[in-house]
Write an enzyme that holds these catalytic residues in place. Structure first.
Site, PDB file in Angstrom:
ATOM      1  N   ASP A  29       0.847  -1.195   0.000  1.00 13.82           N
ATOM      2  CA  ASP A  29       0.000   0.000   0.000  1.00 13.82           C
ATOM      3  C   ASP A  29       0.884   1.248   0.000  1.00 13.82           C
ATOM      4  O   ASP A  29       1.889   1.312   0.716  1.00 13.82           O
ATOM      5  CB  ASP A  29      -0.912  -0.004   1.239  1.00 13.82           C
ATOM      6  CG  ASP A  29      -2.067   0.965   1.103  1.00 13.82           C
ATOM      7  OD1 ASP A  29      -3.217   0.503   0.975  1.00 13.82           O
ATOM      8  OD2 ASP A  29      -1.817   2.198   1.108  1.00 13.82           O
ATOM      9  N   ILE A  30       0.500   2.226  -0.776  1.00 19.46           N
ATOM     10  CA  ILE A  30       1.289   3.455  -0.917  1.00 19.46           C
ATOM     11  C   ILE A  30       1.233   4.307   0.359  1.00 19.46           C
ATOM     12  O   ILE A  30       2.114   5.140   0.593  1.00 19.46           O
ATOM     13  CB  ILE A  30       0.779   4.255  -2.156  1.00 19.46           C
ATOM     14  CG1 ILE A  30       1.852   5.171  -2.698  1.00 19.46           C
ATOM     15  CG2 ILE A  30      -0.498   5.025  -1.840  1.00 19.46           C
ATOM     16  CD1 ILE A  30       1.535   5.738  -4.074  1.00 19.46           C
ATOM     17  N   ASN A  86     -12.842  -3.333   2.675  1.00 19.58           N
ATOM     18  CA  ASN A  86     -13.794  -2.238   2.804  1.00 19.58           C
ATOM     19  C   ASN A  86     -14.748  -2.302   1.617  1.00 19.58           C
ATOM     20  O   ASN A  86     -14.306  -2.387   0.467  1.00 19.58           O
ATOM     21  CB  ASN A  86     -13.063  -0.890   2.816  1.00 19.58           C
ATOM     22  CG  ASN A  86     -12.170  -0.735   4.041  1.00 19.58           C
ATOM     23  OD1 ASN A  86     -12.534  -1.179   5.130  1.00 19.58           O
ATOM     24  ND2 ASN A  86     -11.017  -0.117   3.874  1.00 19.58           N
ATOM     25  N   GLY A  92     -15.359   3.007   3.883  1.00 15.01           N
ATOM     26  CA  GLY A  92     -13.983   3.440   3.666  1.00 15.01           C
ATOM     27  C   GLY A  92     -13.377   2.997   2.351  1.00 15.01           C
ATOM     28  O   GLY A  92     -12.181   3.190   2.134  1.00 15.01           O
ATOM     29  N   GLN A  93     -14.186   2.373   1.472  1.00 15.30           N
ATOM     30  CA  GLN A  93     -13.610   1.974   0.183  1.00 15.30           C
ATOM     31  C   GLN A  93     -13.378   3.219  -0.674  1.00 15.30           C
ATOM     32  O   GLN A  93     -14.296   4.028  -0.873  1.00 15.30           O
ATOM     33  CB  GLN A  93     -14.544   0.997  -0.559  1.00 15.30           C
ATOM     34  CG  GLN A  93     -13.910   0.473  -1.849  1.00 15.30           C
ATOM     35  CD  GLN A  93     -14.743  -0.599  -2.554  1.00 15.30           C
ATOM     36  OE1 GLN A  93     -15.871  -0.902  -2.151  1.00 15.30           O
ATOM     37  NE2 GLN A  93     -14.179  -1.154  -3.613  1.00 15.30           N
ATOM     38  N   SER A  94     -12.146   3.365  -1.138  1.00 12.61           N
ATOM     39  CA  SER A  94     -11.812   4.540  -1.958  1.00 12.61           C
ATOM     40  C   SER A  94     -11.383   4.147  -3.367  1.00 12.61           C
ATOM     41  O   SER A  94     -11.410   4.968  -4.271  1.00 12.61           O
ATOM     42  CB  SER A  94     -10.708   5.365  -1.289  1.00 12.61           C
ATOM     43  OG  SER A  94      -9.535   4.587  -1.143  1.00 12.61           O
ATOM     44  N   HIS A  99     -10.282  -5.270  -3.274  1.00  9.14           N
ATOM     45  CA  HIS A  99      -8.933  -5.514  -2.739  1.00  9.14           C
ATOM     46  C   HIS A  99      -9.029  -5.920  -1.286  1.00  9.14           C
ATOM     47  O   HIS A  99      -9.900  -5.477  -0.545  1.00  9.14           O
ATOM     48  CB  HIS A  99      -8.042  -4.283  -2.895  1.00  9.14           C
ATOM     49  CG  HIS A  99      -8.646  -3.013  -2.388  1.00  9.14           C
ATOM     50  ND1 HIS A  99      -9.580  -2.304  -3.114  1.00  9.14           N
ATOM     51  CD2 HIS A  99      -8.475  -2.332  -1.229  1.00  9.14           C
ATOM     52  CE1 HIS A  99      -9.954  -1.238  -2.427  1.00  9.14           C
ATOM     53  NE2 HIS A  99      -9.310  -1.233  -1.270  1.00  9.14           N
ATOM     54  N   LEU A 100      -8.084  -6.736  -0.917  1.00  7.75           N
ATOM     55  CA  LEU A 100      -8.008  -7.253   0.435  1.00  7.75           C
ATOM     56  C   LEU A 100      -6.763  -6.650   1.083  1.00  7.75           C
ATOM     57  O   LEU A 100      -5.669  -6.781   0.559  1.00  7.75           O
ATOM     58  CB  LEU A 100      -7.876  -8.764   0.307  1.00  7.75           C
ATOM     59  CG  LEU A 100      -8.274  -9.648   1.447  1.00  7.75           C
ATOM     60  CD1 LEU A 100      -8.737 -10.961   0.894  1.00  7.75           C
ATOM     61  CD2 LEU A 100      -7.082  -9.860   2.343  1.00  7.75           C
TER      62      LEU A 100
HETATM   63  P1  AMP Z   1      -9.681   1.350   0.350  1.00  6.30           P
HETATM   64  O1  AMP Z   1      -9.723   2.688   1.058  1.00  6.30           O
HETATM   65  O2  AMP Z   1     -10.116   0.187   1.184  1.00  6.30           O
HETATM   66  O3  AMP Z   1     -10.398   1.425  -0.988  1.00  6.30           O
HETATM   67  O4  AMP Z   1      -8.157   1.073   0.038  1.00  6.30           O
HETATM   68  C1  AMP Z   1      -7.486   1.639  -1.028  1.00  6.30           C
HETATM   69  C2  AMP Z   1      -6.042   1.597  -0.677  1.00  6.30           C
HETATM   70  O5  AMP Z   1      -5.282   1.807  -1.858  1.00  6.30           O
HETATM   71  C3  AMP Z   1      -5.605   2.689   0.317  1.00  6.30           C
HETATM   72  O6  AMP Z   1      -5.082   2.079   1.491  1.00  6.30           O
HETATM   73  C4  AMP Z   1      -4.566   3.476  -0.465  1.00  6.30           C
HETATM   74  O7  AMP Z   1      -3.499   3.926   0.354  1.00  6.30           O
HETATM   75  C5  AMP Z   1      -4.122   2.479  -1.509  1.00  6.30           C
HETATM   76  N1  AMP Z   1      -3.583   3.054  -2.720  1.00  6.30           N
HETATM   77  C6  AMP Z   1      -4.084   4.065  -3.452  1.00  6.30           C
HETATM   78  N2  AMP Z   1      -3.316   4.304  -4.528  1.00  6.30           N
HETATM   79  C7  AMP Z   1      -2.315   3.399  -4.484  1.00  6.30           C
HETATM   80  C8  AMP Z   1      -1.190   3.129  -5.325  1.00  6.30           C
HETATM   81  N3  AMP Z   1      -0.943   3.836  -6.448  1.00  6.30           N
HETATM   82  N4  AMP Z   1      -0.338   2.137  -4.974  1.00  6.30           N
HETATM   83  C9  AMP Z   1      -0.569   1.423  -3.839  1.00  6.30           C
HETATM   84  N5  AMP Z   1      -1.617   1.623  -3.018  1.00  6.30           N
HETATM   85  C10 AMP Z   1      -2.473   2.602  -3.340  1.00  6.30           C
END
Ligand code: AMP
Length: 113
Positions: A29-30, A86, A92-94, A99-100
């Site tokens: 995760d970034i 999420n 909290g899904q963004s 994804h897990l």
């Molecule tokens: P969620 O909020 O459950 O949808 O998780 C999305 C996750 O993706 C978050 O924890 C972000 O930090 C992560 N994320 C977003 N962009 C990237 C990226 N380019 N590389 C790796 N992780 C990312």
């Protein structure tokens, strides 16, 4: 293709990839929320757990197995780790590609925020 995670799978956006196979990809995760924070995703675009169908059952199981294997490789089997999906903005899904999250390396609290 406007899905961020599909673009990572395609190699169009760089990521710290820790695992690939024919059905899944995993990368760090970034914005890590724990010393280990890995995302395991299906190669196939599924928007969220809510969109998954009976057809996706074996893929869902595969993602969990990959998560456990990666957690083990990270040395988390003994200390423990958390797996999170999420589902929906309210949870909290963004990124709307299923994804897990695999989180570990620090004490986890319950209930989650
Ligand atoms: P969620 O909020 O459950 O949808 O998780 C999305 C996750 O993706 C978050 O924890 C972000 O930090 C992560 N994320 C977003 N962009 C990237 C990226 N380019 N590389 C790796 N992780 C990312």
């Amino acid at each position: 293709m406007d899905c961020l995670f599909c673009r990572i799978i395609a190699g169009e956006i760089p990521a710290d990839v820790v695992h690939t196979d024919d059905r899944s990809v995993a990368f760090r995760d970034i914005n890590p929320q724990a010393p280990t924070h890995i995302l395991v995703i299906p190669r196939e675009h599924i928007e969220s757990l809510d969109e998954a169908t009976q057809r996706d059952e074996s893929t869902l199981g595969h993602l969990l197995r990959v998560a456990a294997r990666l957690a083990n490789q990270e040395g988390l089997s003994e200390s423990g780790y958390r797996t999170v999906i999420n589902t929906g903005a309210g949870a909290g899904q963004s990124v709307f590609h299923l994804h897990l999250h695999v989180l570990g390396g620090r004490q986890m609290n319950w209930p989650p925020g």
